[in-house]
Design a protein around this motif. Structure first.
Motif, PDB file in Angstrom:
ATOM      1  N   LYS A  29       4.801  10.977   8.916  1.00 34.66           N
ATOM      2  CA  LYS A  29       4.177  10.615  10.193  1.00 34.66           C
ATOM      3  C   LYS A  29       4.927   9.539  10.964  1.00 34.66           C
ATOM      4  CE  LYS A  29      -0.603  11.470   8.823  1.00 34.66           C
ATOM      5  NZ  LYS A  29      -1.931  10.865   8.623  1.00 34.66           N
ATOM      6  N   HIS A  30       5.476   8.555  10.238  1.00 35.59           N
ATOM      7  CA  HIS A  30       6.000   7.346  10.893  1.00 35.59           C
ATOM      8  C   HIS A  30       7.497   7.126  10.752  1.00 35.59           C
ATOM      9  CE1 HIS A  30       1.853   6.018  11.528  1.00 35.59           C
ATOM     10  NE2 HIS A  30       1.619   6.365  10.285  1.00 35.59           N
ATOM     11  N   TYR A  50       4.910  -1.036   7.272  1.00 34.40           N
ATOM     12  CA  TYR A  50       5.265  -0.852   8.686  1.00 34.40           C
ATOM     13  C   TYR A  50       6.369   0.195   8.811  1.00 34.40           C
ATOM     14  CZ  TYR A  50       3.279  -5.580   9.119  1.00 34.40           C
ATOM     15  OH  TYR A  50       2.459  -6.682   9.065  1.00 34.40           O
ATOM     16  N   PRO A  51       6.486   0.831   9.960  1.00 36.94           N
ATOM     17  CA  PRO A  51       7.717   1.584  10.223  1.00 36.94           C
ATOM     18  C   PRO A  51       8.883   0.602  10.114  1.00 36.94           C
ATOM     19  CG  PRO A  51       6.037   2.167  11.825  1.00 36.94           C
ATOM     20  CD  PRO A  51       5.509   0.977  11.053  1.00 36.94           C
ATOM     21  N   VAL A 124       0.278   0.790   8.248  1.00 38.96           N
ATOM     22  CA  VAL A 124       0.204   2.196   8.658  1.00 38.96           C
ATOM     23  C   VAL A 124      -0.758   3.047   7.832  1.00 38.96           C
ATOM     24  CG1 VAL A 124       2.479   2.237   9.757  1.00 38.96           C
ATOM     25  CG2 VAL A 124       2.268   2.838   7.339  1.00 38.96           C
TER      26      VAL A 124
END
Length: 149
Positions: A29-30, A50-51, A124
């Motif tokens: 997704k990220h 986090y991304p 996330v």
């Protein structure tokens, strides 16, 4: 940029199979991911995912290591062959910690796990209904000697 901690021969961080499977889904997704552990109160005491690049590390942070997801034996920072990560390729997730928090935890091995519940809104995994958490244990005498070498 932050700094690597001494003791490259001993893994300071690991990952459960459940957390590895979640990271595979989150990466889909990220994109590439990273963890940061600030050690602050409330949600700051949980590892935040986090991304990669969304959280800027600096001199106040240390790089604990990289989690290998989807390659190698389980329990050493990787997902086992029977996990959701198998067959999707392997990737790494860097793990960072604030330097101040590292001073408290430098004698511990950390394992990132996932449990049901809602964690921080900035991490996330929050919309997934789960949250990452840290499980810790003290280094053995043998591990500590290798870290100091």
């Amino acid at each position: 940029m932050g700094h690597d901690v001494p003791g490259a021969g001993v893994a300071r961080v690991a990952l459960t199979d459940d957390a590895a499977a979640l990271l595979v889904r989150l990466r889909d997704k990220h994109g590439e991911l990273m963890f940061h552990q600030s050690g602050g109160c409330c949600d700051g005491s949980s590892p935040m995912c986090y991304p990669d690049g969304d959280f800027i590390t600096g001199d106040a942070d240390v790089h604990l290591g990289d989690l290998a997801v989807g390659a190698g034996p389980a329990g050493e920072g990787s997902a086992g062959e029977d996990s959701a990560a198998a067959g999707r390729g392997s990737f790494t997730v860097p793990v960072w910690m604030s330097r101040n928090q590292f001073e408290y935890w430098k004698h511990t091995h950390l394992t990132i796990d996932v449990v049901p519940g809602r964690g921080a809104g900035f991490s996330v995994e929050a919309p997934e209904g789960v949250r990452f958490l840290i499980r810790s244990r003290l280094f053995t005498d043998e591990e500590w000697e290798r870290l100091e070498a």
